[in-house]
Scaffold this motif. Sequence first.
Motif, PDB file in Angstrom:
ATOM      1  N   GLU A 171       0.812  -1.211   0.000  1.00  0.00           N
ATOM      2  CA  GLU A 171       0.000   0.000   0.000  1.00  0.00           C
ATOM      3  C   GLU A 171       0.850   1.269   0.000  1.00  0.00           C
ATOM      4  O   GLU A 171       0.354   2.345  -0.350  1.00  0.00           O
ATOM      5  N   TYR A 172       2.124   1.147   0.386  1.00  0.00           N
ATOM      6  CA  TYR A 172       3.010   2.305   0.420  1.00  0.00           C
ATOM      7  C   TYR A 172       3.937   2.360  -0.802  1.00  0.00           C
ATOM      8  O   TYR A 172       4.765   3.264  -0.907  1.00  0.00           O
ATOM      9  N   GLY A 173       3.804   1.427  -1.699  1.00  0.00           N
ATOM     10  CA  GLY A 173       4.652   1.388  -2.881  1.00  0.00           C
ATOM     11  C   GLY A 173       4.117   2.236  -4.018  1.00  0.00           C
ATOM     12  O   GLY A 173       2.969   2.695  -4.002  1.00  0.00           O
ATOM     13  N   PHE A 174       4.946   2.437  -5.032  1.00  0.00           N
ATOM     14  CA  PHE A 174       4.576   3.281  -6.166  1.00  0.00           C
ATOM     15  C   PHE A 174       3.319   2.782  -6.865  1.00  0.00           C
ATOM     16  O   PHE A 174       2.426   3.572  -7.196  1.00  0.00           O
ATOM     17  N   THR A 175       3.239   1.487  -7.110  1.00  0.00           N
ATOM     18  CA  THR A 175       2.140   0.950  -7.905  1.00  0.00           C
ATOM     19  C   THR A 175       0.792   1.224  -7.267  1.00  0.00           C
ATOM     20  O   THR A 175      -0.139   1.710  -7.925  1.00  0.00           O
ATOM     21  N   GLU A 176       0.668   0.937  -5.972  1.00  0.00           N
ATOM     22  CA  GLU A 176      -0.602   1.168  -5.278  1.00  0.00           C
ATOM     23  C   GLU A 176      -0.928   2.656  -5.203  1.00  0.00           C
ATOM     24  O   GLU A 176      -2.088   3.061  -5.392  1.00  0.00           O
ATOM     25  N   LEU A 177       0.058   3.476  -4.911  1.00  0.00           N
ATOM     26  CA  LEU A 177      -0.183   4.910  -4.826  1.00  0.00           C
ATOM     27  C   LEU A 177      -0.537   5.489  -6.195  1.00  0.00           C
ATOM     28  O   LEU A 177      -1.390   6.389  -6.296  1.00  0.00           O
ATOM     29  N   ALA A 178       0.096   4.981  -7.244  1.00  0.00           N
ATOM     30  CA  ALA A 178      -0.224   5.437  -8.597  1.00  0.00           C
ATOM     31  C   ALA A 178      -1.656   5.059  -8.970  1.00  0.00           C
ATOM     32  O   ALA A 178      -2.364   5.839  -9.624  1.00  0.00           O
ATOM     33  N   GLU A 232      -1.130  -6.408  -9.524  1.00  0.00           N
ATOM     34  CA  GLU A 232      -1.123  -4.965  -9.331  1.00  0.00           C
ATOM     35  C   GLU A 232      -0.659  -4.237 -10.590  1.00  0.00           C
ATOM     36  O   GLU A 232      -1.162  -3.150 -10.902  1.00  0.00           O
ATOM     37  N   GLY A 233       0.291  -4.829 -11.310  1.00  0.00           N
ATOM     38  CA  GLY A 233       0.764  -4.205 -12.549  1.00  0.00           C
ATOM     39  C   GLY A 233      -0.320  -4.154 -13.606  1.00  0.00           C
ATOM     40  O   GLY A 233      -0.535  -3.117 -14.263  1.00  0.00           O
ATOM     41  N   VAL A 234      -1.032  -5.253 -13.808  1.00  0.00           N
ATOM     42  CA  VAL A 234      -2.117  -5.281 -14.788  1.00  0.00           C
ATOM     43  C   VAL A 234      -3.247  -4.355 -14.356  1.00  0.00           C
ATOM     44  O   VAL A 234      -3.860  -3.665 -15.165  1.00  0.00           O
ATOM     45  N   GLU A 235      -3.514  -4.326 -13.055  1.00  0.00           N
ATOM     46  CA  GLU A 235      -4.555  -3.440 -12.531  1.00  0.00           C
ATOM     47  C   GLU A 235      -4.210  -1.981 -12.791  1.00  0.00           C
ATOM     48  O   GLU A 235      -5.080  -1.177 -13.169  1.00  0.00           O
ATOM     49  N   LEU A 236      -2.950  -1.623 -12.618  1.00  0.00           N
ATOM     50  CA  LEU A 236      -2.520  -0.253 -12.890  1.00  0.00           C
ATOM     51  C   LEU A 236      -2.713   0.084 -14.359  1.00  0.00           C
ATOM     52  O   LEU A 236      -3.153   1.195 -14.704  1.00  0.00           O
ATOM     53  N   LEU A 237      -2.416  -0.843 -15.245  1.00  0.00           N
ATOM     54  CA  LEU A 237      -2.637  -0.621 -16.670  1.00  0.00           C
ATOM     55  C   LEU A 237      -4.115  -0.382 -16.946  1.00  0.00           C
ATOM     56  O   LEU A 237      -4.481   0.522 -17.711  1.00  0.00           O
ATOM     57  N   GLY A 238      -4.979  -1.191 -16.335  1.00  0.00           N
ATOM     58  CA  GLY A 238      -6.413  -1.008 -16.538  1.00  0.00           C
ATOM     59  C   GLY A 238      -6.884   0.355 -16.066  1.00  0.00           C
ATOM     60  O   GLY A 238      -7.664   1.039 -16.754  1.00  0.00           O
ATOM     61  N   TYR A 239      -6.418   0.785 -14.907  1.00  0.00           N
ATOM     62  CA  TYR A 239      -6.783   2.108 -14.404  1.00  0.00           C
ATOM     63  C   TYR A 239      -6.256   3.211 -15.321  1.00  0.00           C
ATOM     64  O   TYR A 239      -6.914   4.244 -15.513  1.00  0.00           O
ATOM     65  N   ALA A 240      -5.069   3.002 -15.877  1.00  0.00           N
ATOM     66  CA  ALA A 240      -4.514   3.992 -16.801  1.00  0.00           C
ATOM     67  C   ALA A 240      -5.385   4.118 -18.048  1.00  0.00           C
ATOM     68  O   ALA A 240      -5.620   5.229 -18.551  1.00  0.00           O
ATOM     69  N   LEU A 241      -5.876   3.002 -18.558  1.00  0.00           N
ATOM     70  CA  LEU A 241      -6.785   3.043 -19.708  1.00  0.00           C
ATOM     71  C   LEU A 241      -8.063   3.790 -19.364  1.00  0.00           C
ATOM     72  O   LEU A 241      -8.594   4.552 -20.184  1.00  0.00           O
ATOM     73  N   VAL A 275      -9.861  -5.058 -18.317  1.00  0.00           N
ATOM     74  CA  VAL A 275      -8.490  -5.357 -17.886  1.00  0.00           C
ATOM     75  C   VAL A 275      -8.395  -5.375 -16.366  1.00  0.00           C
ATOM     76  O   VAL A 275      -7.792  -6.282 -15.772  1.00  0.00           O
ATOM     77  N   THR A 276      -9.020  -4.384 -15.716  1.00  0.00           N
ATOM     78  CA  THR A 276      -8.882  -4.236 -14.269  1.00  0.00           C
ATOM     79  C   THR A 276      -9.700  -5.251 -13.488  1.00  0.00           C
ATOM     80  O   THR A 276      -9.192  -5.888 -12.549  1.00  0.00           O
ATOM     81  N   TYR A 277     -10.948  -5.401 -13.872  1.00  0.00           N
ATOM     82  CA  TYR A 277     -11.870  -6.158 -13.030  1.00  0.00           C
ATOM     83  C   TYR A 277     -12.123  -7.585 -13.501  1.00  0.00           C
ATOM     84  O   TYR A 277     -12.803  -8.341 -12.802  1.00  0.00           O
ATOM     85  N   VAL A 278     -11.574  -7.931 -14.661  1.00  0.00           N
ATOM     86  CA  VAL A 278     -11.711  -9.311 -15.127  1.00  0.00           C
ATOM     87  C   VAL A 278     -10.326  -9.945 -15.278  1.00  0.00           C
ATOM     88  O   VAL A 278      -9.960 -10.868 -14.552  1.00  0.00           O
TER      89      VAL A 278
END
Length: 218
Positions: A50-57, A187-196, A155-158
């Motif tokens: 939760e304190y890392g870049f990926t989660e904060l991003a 978390e990496g794939v989830e970040l991509l989905g949020y970016a989209l 991408v994010t939720y499936v």
Amino acid sequence: MTQTPPPGHPWPISFTATCLRATLYILFIAGLAQGAFIEALHYPEVRFSEYGFTELAQSAVLLTASLLLLYTRQVLRVLPTVTLLMFAFTFSSFIREQDYFLDTWVARHTWKVLVTLVIVPILFWVIHERKRFVEEFASYANSFSFGLFAAGVLVTYVFSRLYGRGDFWEAILQEHYVRTFKDAAEEGVELLGYALILIAVIELTLLARRWALARHSS
């Protein structure tokens, strides 16, 4: 509030503008990937936590998308019910990403209460205004933004949920399995989905701005 685009609304954008936006989006995605790489390489103590870049991003991306949707609805005054429903989705996702902090600093399951307080009244309003929503959605559904938003949700939720299953990574890594692999993948794939999703919201905001300018000039 304006429900649908004005007559003769300007859909096309120039090739130069398209290339510029594509370049910026590429740099944005690359920046997120590089941030995750630096996190994994130099910050093992907070890696994919939760304190890392990926989660904060993820939180920053969702909050930005939520604010842009409010801007589109309240300032540009375009597609009010569609943008309100999208806001409910992105802001609820933002709250969900704060579950660790809310459970630790407030009370367990606080995020569920907050999400309910966001979703229920908005859903009630959209259902009440369902005719307006259907009319607005018909204008939005054929846009580039809608396609990107749908892709981000899938991408994010499936995909990220299925791709990040522990059993999957245990089968691949076998005796070398470490939970970090699973966390990094999910978390990496989830970040991509949020970016989209954020890119989709940016495209919607730009489209709404063209509609608003056309409305004022007509």
